[in-house]
Scaffold this motif. Structure first.
Motif, PDB file in Angstrom:
ATOM      1  N   PHE A 478      -2.039  82.708  30.193  1.00 18.86           N
ATOM      2  CA  PHE A 478      -0.892  82.066  30.833  1.00 18.86           C
ATOM      3  C   PHE A 478       0.401  82.467  30.134  1.00 18.86           C
ATOM      4  N   ALA A 479       1.358  82.932  30.925  1.00 15.79           N
ATOM      5  CA  ALA A 479       2.676  83.315  30.404  1.00 15.79           C
ATOM      6  C   ALA A 479       3.743  82.721  31.322  1.00 15.79           C
ATOM      7  N   GLY A 480       4.997  82.842  30.895  1.00 22.31           N
ATOM      8  CA  GLY A 480       6.115  82.278  31.644  1.00 22.31           C
ATOM      9  C   GLY A 480       6.957  81.415  30.730  1.00 22.31           C
ATOM     10  N   GLU A 481       8.210  81.197  31.116  1.00 24.83           N
ATOM     11  CA  GLU A 481       9.142  80.498  30.227  1.00 24.83           C
ATOM     12  C   GLU A 481       8.634  79.138  29.769  1.00 24.83           C
ATOM     13  N   ALA A 482       7.903  78.426  30.616  1.00 30.33           N
ATOM     14  CA  ALA A 482       7.429  77.090  30.244  1.00 30.33           C
ATOM     15  C   ALA A 482       6.417  77.137  29.110  1.00 30.33           C
ATOM     16  N   THR A 483       5.779  78.289  28.888  1.00 30.84           N
ATOM     17  CA  THR A 483       4.770  78.402  27.830  1.00 30.84           C
ATOM     18  C   THR A 483       5.385  78.825  26.496  1.00 30.84           C
ATOM     19  N   ASN A 484       6.715  78.944  26.444  1.00 27.46           N
ATOM     20  CA  ASN A 484       7.387  79.314  25.203  1.00 27.46           C
ATOM     21  C   ASN A 484       7.794  78.047  24.466  1.00 27.46           C
ATOM     22  N   ASP A 485       7.383  77.914  23.221  1.00 25.73           N
ATOM     23  CA  ASP A 485       7.606  76.656  22.510  1.00 25.73           C
ATOM     24  C   ASP A 485       8.979  76.548  21.862  1.00 25.73           C
ATOM     25  N   HIS A 486       9.816  77.592  21.951  1.00 21.16           N
ATOM     26  CA  HIS A 486      11.132  77.508  21.320  1.00 21.16           C
ATOM     27  C   HIS A 486      12.260  78.069  22.182  1.00 21.16           C
ATOM     28  N   SER A 487      11.924  78.858  23.205  1.00 17.71           N
ATOM     29  CA  SER A 487      12.953  79.430  24.093  1.00 17.71           C
ATOM     30  C   SER A 487      12.606  79.208  25.554  1.00 17.71           C
ATOM     31  N   TYR A 488      11.975  78.065  25.842  1.00 17.56           N
ATOM     32  CA  TYR A 488      11.667  77.746  27.236  1.00 17.56           C
ATOM     33  C   TYR A 488      12.964  77.699  28.045  1.00 17.56           C
ATOM     34  N   THR A 490      14.488  80.135  29.488  1.00 18.02           N
ATOM     35  CA  THR A 490      15.319  81.329  29.398  1.00 18.02           C
ATOM     36  C   THR A 490      14.545  82.579  29.801  1.00 18.02           C
ATOM     37  N   VAL A 491      15.292  83.630  30.161  1.00 17.66           N
ATOM     38  CA  VAL A 491      14.664  84.908  30.483  1.00 17.66           C
ATOM     39  C   VAL A 491      14.061  85.534  29.222  1.00 17.66           C
ATOM     40  N   HIS A 492      14.823  85.479  28.120  1.00 21.78           N
ATOM     41  CA  HIS A 492      14.258  86.091  26.909  1.00 21.78           C
ATOM     42  C   HIS A 492      13.008  85.337  26.454  1.00 21.78           C
ATOM     43  N   GLY A 493      12.978  84.029  26.705  1.00 24.67           N
ATOM     44  CA  GLY A 493      11.769  83.268  26.390  1.00 24.67           C
ATOM     45  C   GLY A 493      10.595  83.687  27.256  1.00 24.67           C
ATOM     46  N   ALA A 494      10.856  83.939  28.534  1.00 25.81           N
ATOM     47  CA  ALA A 494       9.799  84.393  29.443  1.00 25.81           C
ATOM     48  C   ALA A 494       9.259  85.754  29.008  1.00 25.81           C
ATOM     49  N   ILE A 495      10.153  86.661  28.652  1.00 27.47           N
ATOM     50  CA  ILE A 495       9.733  88.002  28.220  1.00 27.47           C
ATOM     51  C   ILE A 495       8.855  87.910  26.973  1.00 27.47           C
ATOM     52  N   GLU A 496       9.245  87.077  26.029  1.00 23.81           N
ATOM     53  CA  GLU A 496       8.442  86.902  24.817  1.00 23.81           C
ATOM     54  C   GLU A 496       7.005  86.511  25.161  1.00 23.81           C
ATOM     55  N   THR A 497       6.838  85.646  26.155  1.00 21.43           N
ATOM     56  CA  THR A 497       5.487  85.179  26.486  1.00 21.43           C
ATOM     57  C   THR A 497       4.659  86.273  27.155  1.00 21.43           C
ATOM     58  N   GLY A 498       5.308  87.125  27.954  1.00 18.65           N
ATOM     59  CA  GLY A 498       4.580  88.250  28.538  1.00 18.65           C
ATOM     60  C   GLY A 498       4.080  89.197  27.467  1.00 18.65           C
ATOM     61  N   TRP A 499       4.935  89.494  26.511  1.00 14.63           N
ATOM     62  CA  TRP A 499       4.519  90.351  25.386  1.00 14.63           C
ATOM     63  C   TRP A 499       3.409  89.684  24.581  1.00 14.63           C
ATOM     64  N   ARG A 500       3.535  88.374  24.411  1.00 11.48           N
ATOM     65  CA  ARG A 500       2.526  87.629  23.637  1.00 11.48           C
ATOM     66  C   ARG A 500       1.138  87.789  24.241  1.00 11.48           C
ATOM     67  N   GLU A 501       1.037  87.642  25.567  1.00 12.33           N
ATOM     68  CA  GLU A 501      -0.279  87.724  26.204  1.00 12.33           C
ATOM     69  C   GLU A 501      -0.806  89.154  26.249  1.00 12.33           C
ATOM     70  N   ALA A 502       0.082  90.136  26.391  1.00 13.58           N
ATOM     71  CA  ALA A 502      -0.355  91.535  26.300  1.00 13.58           C
ATOM     72  C   ALA A 502      -0.923  91.811  24.913  1.00 13.58           C
ATOM     73  N   ASP A 503      -0.241  91.319  23.898  1.00 12.77           N
ATOM     74  CA  ASP A 503      -0.719  91.507  22.523  1.00 12.77           C
ATOM     75  C   ASP A 503      -2.038  90.760  22.298  1.00 12.77           C
ATOM     76  N   ARG A 504      -2.206  89.632  22.950  1.00 12.83           N
ATOM     77  CA  ARG A 504      -3.445  88.865  22.797  1.00 12.83           C
ATOM     78  C   ARG A 504      -4.631  89.694  23.297  1.00 12.83           C
ATOM     79  N   ILE A 505      -4.473  90.312  24.461  1.00 17.82           N
ATOM     80  CA  ILE A 505      -5.542  91.155  25.005  1.00 17.82           C
ATOM     81  C   ILE A 505      -5.782  92.360  24.106  1.00 17.82           C
ATOM     82  N   ALA A 506      -4.705  93.007  23.683  1.00 14.48           N
ATOM     83  CA  ALA A 506      -4.838  94.190  22.834  1.00 14.48           C
ATOM     84  C   ALA A 506      -5.525  93.841  21.515  1.00 14.48           C
TER      85      ALA A 506
END
Length: 518
Positions: A478-488, A490-506
């Motif tokens: 699960f990704a998206g701005e709502a899943t960011n615990d410090h930058s919910y 925001t767009v930059h917060g949303a981007i951080e979560t997408g990178w987070r989940e890609a890194d999780r799979i990797a």
């Protein structure tokens, strides 16, 4: 005899070697297939907004080839929605880059000279009464400073009951402040109505309908990126950040498209079938009749969509703790109204007004037009010099979305002529957003509500993946701005979560490849 025995032994050795070679080939082939599946799993990203594009591009850059994005809308961007408008563009969604330090949007785009800055802060605009009288700037600034001081004091105070809302604590602190003898010189109506107005302005920033919805500790988990909070896009618009992530911008030279032929538009997930068994695939059924299999699904749809559909979207149902996290959080609605004029009727140095209602005007306002009382402010926007932006939030924003556009414009023109101290000309075009009405969004951006605090739910609960019971394979992420615990929110917060989940799979496959027997 001796020669025949020797021949038999030789044949036996040859047959044994052939058998061993064949067995080894089978084992090696099996190992090769296993490694192949580990190194190139199928991954489907649901949603082509900021977090979805961030996740997909990061996966491709990490070497994953079997990546696909499906998007319910007929465009990419999600809650970034840039549209052409006259000689430039306007943003129907995300408007500003909030901050410069530790901000992924700023760090990716600043080198291309795409940003502009205004010296004004839209939460510190001058204030105008509903009779057109302007509150002196020094008075409005003083009241704003009091409000902001009380917010800071709330952050450091532990004197409020657990589960108290930001709104209830601020109101008490504010009223107590003006009850003190040294502060009674400020007109009661001004102090009272200013609290309403500035609370509404803060709601537009947070995304809530009322500050009484907002958790105090949740409110302070947000970490503001240092620097200017209202950096705007001079050209091309916010959608450019997606092109930068996909390597489509700047054009020419080494530009490419990391997601070329990987994004399917107008394809909405109807059912996501998963069962958690080892080596089982996830099956995504779409509304247009497709069945898509994947080893991993990254769900980036908005919190509002998840809240509305998770019980029927996921089969089997999500675990109770995940469902509780989704249902405890909150997605607010903030809408814009864009009014274009043949030429500005306002002075060139005007930065905008927040709207302050006289109590008598407020009480006597027609019931059927009460939503207009919650229009917060109007301000110009540098890239569109003939356009005024108006803002509305919460329940009134959701009601506004149900009205015919002509009725909304009529109400907005009424407000402009009531509040503005100039001769307001007729508009030549009008647009308004409808983020709640759109079934693919159901709101604008999230905040931490009191109910989430009481339920003990955090953004980390929203972001926690669902794994297979055996092996810990992350099946649903699960990704998206709502899943960011410090930058919910925001767009930059949303981007951080997408990178987070890609890194999780990797990270999962890096670990598997390290431990895979050869």
């Amino acid at each position: 005899m001796e020669g025949k025995t020797s021949t038999k032994i030789s044949r036996r050795i040859i047959l044994t070697l052939l058998y061993l070679s064949f067995t080894c080939f089978q084992k090696c082939e099996s190992t090769s297939d296993s490694l192949s599946s580990i190194s190139d799993p199928s991954i489907v990203v649901i949603g082509a907004g900021a977090s979805g594009i961030a996740a997909a591009t990061k996966l491709v850059e990490l070497g994953f080839h079997n990546v696909r994005v499906i998007e319910a809308e007929n465009r990419i961007g999600g809650r970034i929605h840039t549209i052409p408008f006259r000689t430039n563009v306007v943003e129907l969604g995300a408007q500003w880059c909030h901050g410069e330090k530790n901000n992924a949007v700023y760090e990716m785009a600043e080198k291309f000279d795409l940003f502009g800055r205004t010296l004004s802060e839209y939460n510190r605009l001058d204030t105008v009464w509903s009779n057109g009288t302007i509150v002196p700037t020094n008075v409005s600034n003083h009241l704003m400073e009091i409000f902001q001081k009380l917010i800071k004091e709330t952050k450091s105070s532990k004197g409020y009951p657990e589960g108290s809302s930001l709104g209830s604590v601020l109101r008490k602190s504010y009223m107590d402040f003006f009850a003190e003898p040294e502060n009674t010189h400020i007109e009661h109506e001004l102090a009272t109505q200013f609290f309403k107005m500035y609370s509404a302005s803060e709601c537009a920033s947070i995304g809530c309908s009322n500050l009484t919805e907002v958790s105090i500790p949740g409110y302070f988990t947000y970490i503001e990126s240092e620097g200017n909070q209202i950096i705007y896009w001079k050209e091309r618009g916010y959608v450019t950040i997606l092109d930068i992530m996909m390597k489509k911008y700047p054009e020419g030279g080494q530009s490419t498209n990391l997601l070329e032929n990987r994004i399917s538009l107008g394809k909405k997930a109807k059912e996501i079938i998963w069962d958690g068994r080892k080596n089982s695939k996830v099956l995504i059924k779409t509304e247009d009749g497709d069945d898509i299999e994947a080893d991993h699904v990254i769900a980036t749809m908005s919190l509002g969509v998840l809240q509305e559909s998770h019980s029927k979207l996921f089969n089997p149902a999500l675990p109770p703790e995940k469902a509780r996290a989704i249902e405890s959080w909150q997605l607010g609605t903030v809408d814009k109204m864009l009014i274009e004029f043949e030429k500005p009727f306002w002075p060139s140095n005007w930065e905008g007004y927040t709207l302050l209602w006289r109590e008598n005007d407020e009480l006597n306002f027609p019931k059927e037009k009460k939503w207009l009382l919650d229009v917060i402010a109007f301000h110009p926007f540098p890239p569109q010099p003939n356009v005024l932006f108006g803002w509305i939030t919460g329940t009134s924003a959701r009601y506004m979305e149900t009205l015919p556009e002509e009725e909304v414009l009529e109400g907005i023109m009424f407000l402009l002529r009531k509040f503005m101290p100039w001769n307001v000309s007729d508009s030549i075009s009008f647009k308004r957003t409808k983020w709640y009405s759109n079934p693919n969004f159901r709101g604008s951006y999230s905040f931490v509500p009191v109910k989430a605090e009481k339920a003990g739910v955090t953004a980390k609960d929203l972001s926690k993946p669902i794994t297979q019971q055996a092996g810990g394979l992350p099946v649903l992420l699960f990704a998206g701005e709502a899943t960011n615990d410090h930058s919910y929110s925001t767009v930059h917060g949303a981007i951080e979560t997408g990178w987070r989940e890609a890194d999780r799979i990797a990270s999962f496959y890096a670990k598997k490849n390290t431990t895979q027997p050869l």
